[in-house]
Write a protein that holds these residues in place. Sequence first.
Motif, PDB file in Angstrom:
ATOM      1  N   CYS A  16       0.864  -1.173   0.000  1.00  0.00           N
ATOM      2  CA  CYS A  16       0.000   0.000   0.000  1.00  0.00           C
ATOM      3  C   CYS A  16       0.909   1.234   0.000  1.00  0.00           C
ATOM      4  O   CYS A  16       1.875   1.285   0.760  1.00  0.00           O
ATOM      5  CB  CYS A  16      -0.884   0.004   1.245  1.00  0.00           C
ATOM      6  N   PHE A  18       0.304   4.208   1.110  1.00  0.00           N
ATOM      7  CA  PHE A  18       0.074   5.168   2.184  1.00  0.00           C
ATOM      8  C   PHE A  18       1.064   4.967   3.320  1.00  0.00           C
ATOM      9  O   PHE A  18       1.330   3.843   3.749  1.00  0.00           O
ATOM     10  CB  PHE A  18      -1.355   5.091   2.705  1.00  0.00           C
ATOM     11  N   CYS A  21       1.214   2.234   6.371  1.00  0.00           N
ATOM     12  CA  CYS A  21       0.318   1.101   6.149  1.00  0.00           C
ATOM     13  C   CYS A  21       1.157  -0.145   5.873  1.00  0.00           C
ATOM     14  O   CYS A  21       1.956  -0.162   4.942  1.00  0.00           O
ATOM     15  CB  CYS A  21      -0.633   1.337   4.986  1.00  0.00           C
ATOM     16  N   ASN A  31      -6.778  -0.778  -5.572  1.00  0.00           N
ATOM     17  CA  ASN A  31      -7.672   0.391  -5.613  1.00  0.00           C
ATOM     18  C   ASN A  31      -8.751   0.300  -4.544  1.00  0.00           C
ATOM     19  O   ASN A  31      -9.055   1.284  -3.874  1.00  0.00           O
ATOM     20  CB  ASN A  31      -8.304   0.554  -6.995  1.00  0.00           C
ATOM     21  N   GLN A  34      -7.116   1.012  -1.170  1.00  0.00           N
ATOM     22  CA  GLN A  34      -6.769   2.419  -0.989  1.00  0.00           C
ATOM     23  C   GLN A  34      -7.990   3.262  -0.622  1.00  0.00           C
ATOM     24  O   GLN A  34      -7.875   4.212   0.154  1.00  0.00           O
ATOM     25  CB  GLN A  34      -6.109   2.979  -2.245  1.00  0.00           C
ATOM     26  N   SER A  35      -9.147   2.922  -1.137  1.00  0.00           N
ATOM     27  CA  SER A  35     -10.333   3.730  -0.845  1.00  0.00           C
ATOM     28  C   SER A  35     -10.843   3.516   0.579  1.00  0.00           C
ATOM     29  O   SER A  35     -11.607   4.338   1.088  1.00  0.00           O
ATOM     30  CB  SER A  35     -11.446   3.448  -1.857  1.00  0.00           C
ATOM     31  N   SER A  36     -10.398   2.442   1.240  1.00  0.00           N
ATOM     32  CA  SER A  36     -10.847   2.200   2.610  1.00  0.00           C
ATOM     33  C   SER A  36      -9.691   2.071   3.601  1.00  0.00           C
ATOM     34  O   SER A  36      -9.914   1.790   4.774  1.00  0.00           O
ATOM     35  CB  SER A  36     -11.697   0.924   2.658  1.00  0.00           C
ATOM     36  N   CYS A  37      -8.482   2.302   3.160  1.00  0.00           N
ATOM     37  CA  CYS A  37      -7.290   2.153   4.009  1.00  0.00           C
ATOM     38  C   CYS A  37      -7.349   3.137   5.178  1.00  0.00           C
ATOM     39  O   CYS A  37      -7.626   4.322   4.997  1.00  0.00           O
ATOM     40  CB  CYS A  37      -6.020   2.396   3.186  1.00  0.00           C
ATOM     41  N   ARG A  40      -5.128   6.238   4.706  1.00  0.00           N
ATOM     42  CA  ARG A  40      -5.339   7.167   3.584  1.00  0.00           C
ATOM     43  C   ARG A  40      -5.418   8.596   4.102  1.00  0.00           C
ATOM     44  O   ARG A  40      -5.787   8.838   5.248  1.00  0.00           O
ATOM     45  CB  ARG A  40      -6.589   6.792   2.796  1.00  0.00           C
ATOM     46  N   GLN A  52      -4.303  11.446   8.618  1.00  0.00           N
ATOM     47  CA  GLN A  52      -4.656  10.102   8.194  1.00  0.00           C
ATOM     48  C   GLN A  52      -6.031   9.741   8.755  1.00  0.00           C
ATOM     49  O   GLN A  52      -6.407  10.165   9.846  1.00  0.00           O
ATOM     50  CB  GLN A  52      -3.615   9.086   8.669  1.00  0.00           C
ATOM     51  N   HIS A  53      -6.749   8.940   8.002  1.00  0.00           N
ATOM     52  CA  HIS A  53      -8.105   8.560   8.383  1.00  0.00           C
ATOM     53  C   HIS A  53      -8.158   7.975   9.792  1.00  0.00           C
ATOM     54  O   HIS A  53      -9.068   8.266  10.559  1.00  0.00           O
ATOM     55  CB  HIS A  53      -8.669   7.560   7.366  1.00  0.00           C
TER      56      HIS A  53
END
Length: 89
Positions: A16, A18, A21, A31, A34-37, A40, A52-53
């Motif tokens: 990943c 990010f 991670c 993909n 990455q949208s739920s990492c 991110r 970061q999320h």
Amino acid sequence: TLPKHTPSCEHVLVECPFKNCPAQIKRQLLNAHQSSCDFRGVECEHCGAPGQHNAIKEHLERCMQAPVACPHQCGEERIARCDLAAHFQ
């Protein structure tokens, strides 16, 4: 040949991109990952600070632009934390 195929193979494990991670995912699933990492990048919806999320909840607990309810229970529910002192006057 294998050396030519590997860089584009959808089944090869990739890291990943990010920061921090540890995930290694099949390229075909990158993909979606990455949208739920959790690592991110996101921006605070109140002040625009990047982070970061997985750290946004902690940020929101101290963000000066985040809306909070009046601790004196006057009924105001959405006062920016930075405006609390003025609200008390």
